[in-house]
Design a protein around this motif. Structure first.
Motif, PDB file in Angstrom:
ATOM      1  N   ASN A  23      40.922 -12.116  -0.986  1.00 47.43           N
ATOM      2  CA  ASN A  23      40.925 -11.462  -2.291  1.00 47.43           C
ATOM      3  C   ASN A  23      39.657 -10.623  -2.449  1.00 47.43           C
ATOM      4  OD1 ASN A  23      43.291 -12.965  -2.920  1.00 47.43           O
ATOM      5  ND2 ASN A  23      42.022 -14.680  -3.587  1.00 47.43           N
ATOM      6  N   PHE A  24      39.799  -9.332  -2.757  1.00 45.45           N
ATOM      7  CA  PHE A  24      38.632  -8.474  -2.916  1.00 45.45           C
ATOM      8  C   PHE A  24      39.057  -7.166  -3.588  1.00 45.45           C
ATOM      9  CE2 PHE A  24      40.408  -8.164   1.339  1.00 45.45           C
ATOM     10  CZ  PHE A  24      40.667  -6.799   1.486  1.00 45.45           C
ATOM     11  N   HIS A  25      38.075  -6.480  -4.159  1.00 47.74           N
ATOM     12  CA  HIS A  25      38.314  -5.183  -4.781  1.00 47.74           C
ATOM     13  C   HIS A  25      38.280  -4.087  -3.719  1.00 47.74           C
ATOM     14  CE1 HIS A  25      37.921  -7.374  -8.423  1.00 47.74           C
ATOM     15  NE2 HIS A  25      36.609  -7.472  -8.376  1.00 47.74           N
ATOM     16  N   GLU A  26      38.958  -2.980  -4.026  1.00 44.70           N
ATOM     17  CA  GLU A  26      39.005  -1.864  -3.087  1.00 44.70           C
ATOM     18  C   GLU A  26      39.053  -0.547  -3.860  1.00 44.70           C
ATOM     19  OE1 GLU A  26      41.912  -0.260   0.482  1.00 44.70           O
ATOM     20  OE2 GLU A  26      41.320  -2.376   0.471  1.00 44.70           O
ATOM     21  N   LEU A  27      38.526   0.483  -3.224  1.00 54.65           N
ATOM     22  CA  LEU A  27      38.503   1.827  -3.801  1.00 54.65           C
ATOM     23  C   LEU A  27      38.794   2.807  -2.670  1.00 54.65           C
ATOM     24  CD1 LEU A  27      37.498   3.609  -6.357  1.00 54.65           C
ATOM     25  CD2 LEU A  27      35.394   3.818  -5.040  1.00 54.65           C
ATOM     26  N   LEU A  72      37.639   4.273   2.366  1.00 49.81           N
ATOM     27  CA  LEU A  72      38.143   3.083   1.685  1.00 49.81           C
ATOM     28  C   LEU A  72      36.972   2.120   1.570  1.00 49.81           C
ATOM     29  CD1 LEU A  72      40.369   3.833   4.232  1.00 49.81           C
ATOM     30  CD2 LEU A  72      41.800   2.566   2.609  1.00 49.81           C
ATOM     31  N   ASP A  73      36.539   1.844   0.353  1.00 47.42           N
ATOM     32  CA  ASP A  73      35.443   0.908   0.120  1.00 47.42           C
ATOM     33  C   ASP A  73      36.029  -0.434  -0.286  1.00 47.42           C
ATOM     34  OD1 ASP A  73      32.469   2.584  -0.651  1.00 47.42           O
ATOM     35  OD2 ASP A  73      34.283   3.592   0.024  1.00 47.42           O
ATOM     36  N   ALA A  74      35.486  -1.502   0.256  1.00 49.22           N
ATOM     37  CA  ALA A  74      35.973  -2.846  -0.051  1.00 49.22           C
ATOM     38  C   ALA A  74      34.794  -3.776  -0.241  1.00 49.22           C
ATOM     39  CB  ALA A  74      36.884  -3.358   1.063  1.00 49.22           C
ATOM     40  N   ALA A  75      35.007  -4.790  -1.077  1.00 50.06           N
ATOM     41  CA  ALA A  75      33.934  -5.710  -1.432  1.00 50.06           C
ATOM     42  C   ALA A  75      33.795  -6.872  -0.456  1.00 50.06           C
ATOM     43  CB  ALA A  75      34.159  -6.245  -2.847  1.00 50.06           C
ATOM     44  N   LYS A  76      34.617  -6.936   0.581  1.00 53.10           N
ATOM     45  CA  LYS A  76      34.584  -8.041   1.536  1.00 53.10           C
ATOM     46  C   LYS A  76      34.232  -7.485   2.915  1.00 53.10           C
ATOM     47  CE  LYS A  76      35.729 -11.454   0.176  1.00 53.10           C
ATOM     48  NZ  LYS A  76      35.016 -12.521  -0.542  1.00 53.10           N
ATOM     49  N   ALA A  77      33.063  -7.869   3.435  1.00 56.09           N
ATOM     50  CA  ALA A  77      32.580  -7.296   4.692  1.00 56.09           C
ATOM     51  C   ALA A  77      33.522  -7.579   5.850  1.00 56.09           C
ATOM     52  CB  ALA A  77      31.179  -7.832   4.998  1.00 56.09           C
ATOM     53  N   ILE A  78      34.088  -8.783   5.908  1.00 55.84           N
ATOM     54  CA  ILE A  78      34.974  -9.113   7.024  1.00 55.84           C
ATOM     55  C   ILE A  78      36.226  -8.246   7.011  1.00 55.84           C
ATOM     56  CG2 ILE A  78      36.183 -10.976   5.798  1.00 55.84           C
ATOM     57  CD1 ILE A  78      36.240 -12.499   8.465  1.00 55.84           C
ATOM     58  N   ALA A  79      36.704  -7.892   5.824  1.00 58.67           N
ATOM     59  CA  ALA A  79      37.863  -7.012   5.725  1.00 58.67           C
ATOM     60  C   ALA A  79      37.517  -5.609   6.207  1.00 58.67           C
ATOM     61  CB  ALA A  79      38.368  -6.974   4.286  1.00 58.67           C
ATOM     62  N   TYR A 124      36.768   2.399   6.575  1.00 59.16           N
ATOM     63  CA  TYR A 124      36.368   1.419   5.566  1.00 59.16           C
ATOM     64  C   TYR A 124      34.846   1.333   5.473  1.00 59.16           C
ATOM     65  CZ  TYR A 124      40.654  -0.791   3.918  1.00 59.16           C
ATOM     66  OH  TYR A 124      41.835  -1.054   3.280  1.00 59.16           O
ATOM     67  N   HIS A 125      34.373   1.005   4.266  1.00 59.91           N
ATOM     68  CA  HIS A 125      32.949   0.830   3.992  1.00 59.91           C
ATOM     69  C   HIS A 125      32.785  -0.419   3.130  1.00 59.91           C
ATOM     70  CE1 HIS A 125      32.205   5.126   5.120  1.00 59.91           C
ATOM     71  NE2 HIS A 125      33.446   5.232   4.676  1.00 59.91           N
ATOM     72  N   HIS A 126      31.666  -1.098   3.308  1.00 59.74           N
ATOM     73  CA  HIS A 126      31.375  -2.258   2.461  1.00 59.74           C
ATOM     74  C   HIS A 126      30.668  -1.789   1.200  1.00 59.74           C
ATOM     75  CE1 HIS A 126      29.158  -6.234   1.641  1.00 59.74           C
ATOM     76  NE2 HIS A 126      30.411  -6.333   1.238  1.00 59.74           N
ATOM     77  N   ALA A 127      31.079  -2.342   0.059  1.00 63.73           N
ATOM     78  CA  ALA A 127      30.511  -1.929  -1.222  1.00 63.73           C
ATOM     79  C   ALA A 127      30.327  -3.135  -2.128  1.00 63.73           C
ATOM     80  CB  ALA A 127      31.413  -0.904  -1.905  1.00 63.73           C
ATOM     81  N   SER A 128      29.393  -3.002  -3.051  1.00 63.49           N
ATOM     82  CA  SER A 128      29.250  -3.945  -4.154  1.00 63.49           C
ATOM     83  C   SER A 128      30.191  -3.496  -5.252  1.00 63.49           C
ATOM     84  CB  SER A 128      27.800  -3.943  -4.648  1.00 63.49           C
ATOM     85  OG  SER A 128      27.686  -4.650  -5.866  1.00 63.49           O
ATOM     86  N   MET A 129      31.089  -4.394  -5.709  1.00 63.34           N
ATOM     87  CA  MET A 129      32.147  -3.981  -6.627  1.00 63.34           C
ATOM     88  C   MET A 129      32.364  -5.024  -7.708  1.00 63.34           C
ATOM     89  SD  MET A 129      34.773  -2.634  -3.643  1.00 63.34           S
ATOM     90  CE  MET A 129      35.488  -1.188  -4.396  1.00 63.34           C
ATOM     91  N   ASP A 130      32.744  -4.541  -8.896  1.00 68.56           N
ATOM     92  CA  ASP A 130      33.057  -5.416 -10.022  1.00 68.56           C
ATOM     93  C   ASP A 130      34.257  -4.864 -10.773  1.00 68.56           C
ATOM     94  OD1 ASP A 130      30.704  -7.272  -9.970  1.00 68.56           O
ATOM     95  OD2 ASP A 130      29.628  -5.390 -10.301  1.00 68.56           O
ATOM     96  N   SER A 138      31.833   0.437  -8.383  1.00 65.46           N
ATOM     97  CA  SER A 138      31.678   0.302  -6.940  1.00 65.46           C
ATOM     98  C   SER A 138      30.460   1.086  -6.495  1.00 65.46           C
ATOM     99  CB  SER A 138      32.929   0.824  -6.219  1.00 65.46           C
ATOM    100  OG  SER A 138      32.747   0.815  -4.811  1.00 65.46           O
ATOM    101  N   GLU A 139      29.680   0.498  -5.584  1.00 62.08           N
ATOM    102  CA  GLU A 139      28.535   1.192  -4.997  1.00 62.08           C
ATOM    103  C   GLU A 139      28.494   0.862  -3.510  1.00 62.08           C
ATOM    104  OE1 GLU A 139      23.811   2.142  -5.731  1.00 62.08           O
ATOM    105  OE2 GLU A 139      24.905   0.800  -7.091  1.00 62.08           O
ATOM    106  N   ARG A 140      28.646   1.890  -2.679  1.00 69.06           N
ATOM    107  CA  ARG A 140      28.730   1.697  -1.228  1.00 69.06           C
ATOM    108  C   ARG A 140      27.405   1.183  -0.673  1.00 69.06           C
ATOM    109  NH1 ARG A 140      30.981   6.716   1.814  1.00 69.06           N
ATOM    110  NH2 ARG A 140      32.803   6.062   0.588  1.00 69.06           N
ATOM    111  N   ARG A 141      27.538   0.220   0.295  1.00 68.72           N
ATOM    112  CA  ARG A 141      26.370  -0.321   0.988  1.00 68.72           C
ATOM    113  C   ARG A 141      26.267   0.215   2.410  1.00 68.72           C
ATOM    114  NH1 ARG A 141      26.472  -6.742  -0.848  1.00 68.72           N
ATOM    115  NH2 ARG A 141      25.641  -6.417  -2.959  1.00 68.72           N
TER     116      ARG A 141
END
Length: 267
Positions: free
Chosen positions: A97-101, A121-128, A140-146, A158-161
């Motif tokens: 379960n995670f957010h995506e943009l 595609l930014d996602a809040a789960k690094a493994i994904a 895909y990119h890892h991001a901090s998301m709420d 969302s803010e890309r890491r």
């Protein structure tokens, strides 16, 4: 001439005059077993008209731009993923379960296969992120998301890491309105052109691949965006969007995901 997006209503009798693309066949369930399953929830679709030349410069030459009444669009879609799993495994709490943009535009291949080209595609789960980059050849990119809701207003951030390019931020606040006429987009409408996309393209080692998803038609609502701030479109090498976006919302669909296959040339 104003954008179809700016009018905020359904376009009842448009024609895809550029080329007769079959937009119904991709909505049908393909044969075989899905590679995995996902639930897409709380989808916010934002679209802006974008110069065709700007999109042509960053879309692979093997793909043609898919336009509506001669106009091309870039979309930013913010949502949350639930119960993401391969066919052989149940979903795993804390991983599935995670957010995506995503930032995308619309393309077709040799006059067929109308689909999506993802710029990011930014996602809040690094493994994904790692799994999708390796297994699906998608950016895909890892991001901090709420994502949260307060007093009837949904807020998404969302803010890309990593990896870059950065900065690549997105923030929106919106309220969900009434369902569109009929509840789902009718074929031939602007909303169907934007939302009902079941094919995606990916580049792998110089080869073009195509993937398919299957789900029920999106239940769609109008929505009012009270605030939007973003730099994800510019991070994709495109002009920053101008003006108010066309806005749609869907509470979500359950999705079967099929494996990538080579995008074969027309025989």
């Amino acid at each position: 001439m104003p954008l179809p997006a700016a009018r905020g209503d359904l376009l009842t009798a448009p024609s895809y005059a550029e080329i007769a693309v079959d937009r119904i066949a991709p909505t049908l369930r393909p044969p075989g077993r899905p590679a995995g399953f996902q639930r897409w929830r709380e989808l916010l679709f934002l679209h802006w008209e974008t110069p065709i030349a700007a999109l042509r410069a960053v879309v692979p030459p093997a793909l043609e731009l898919d336009t509506f009444e001669g106009r091309a669009y870039v979309g930013v879609v913010a949502f949350t993923m639930r119960d993401v799993s391969p066919w052989w495994s149940p979903s795993v709490p804390g991983i599935s379960n995670f957010h995506e943009l995503n930032v995308r535009t619309y393309v077709h291949h040799e006059g067929r296969a109308p689909g999506v080209w993802f710029f990011s595609l930014d996602a809040a789960k690094a493994i994904a992120v790692v799994a999708a980059r390796v297994g699906w050849h998608l950016p895909y990119h890892h991001a901090s998301m709420d994502l949260d809701s307060r007093d009837g207003e949904i807020r998404y951030r969302s803010e890309r890491r990593w990896p870059g390019p950065v900065p690549a931020r997105f923030e929106a606040r919106y309220r969900v309105g009434a369902a569109i006429d009929g509840g789902a987009a009718a074929p031939g409408t602007f909303e169907h052109f934007l939302a009902e996309r079941y094919l995606l393209f990916a580049a792998s080692g110089g080869a073009l691949k195509i993937g398919q998803v299957h789900h029920a038609p999106y239940p769609l609502h109008r929505a009012e965006v009270t605030h939007v701030e973003e730099s994800v479109v510019a991070a994709a090498g495109l002009p920053a969007p101008a003006g108010a976006p066309h806005v749609l919302y869907s509470p979500g669909v359950d999705v079967d995901v099929y494996a990538l296959t080579p995008a074969a040339p027309r025989g």
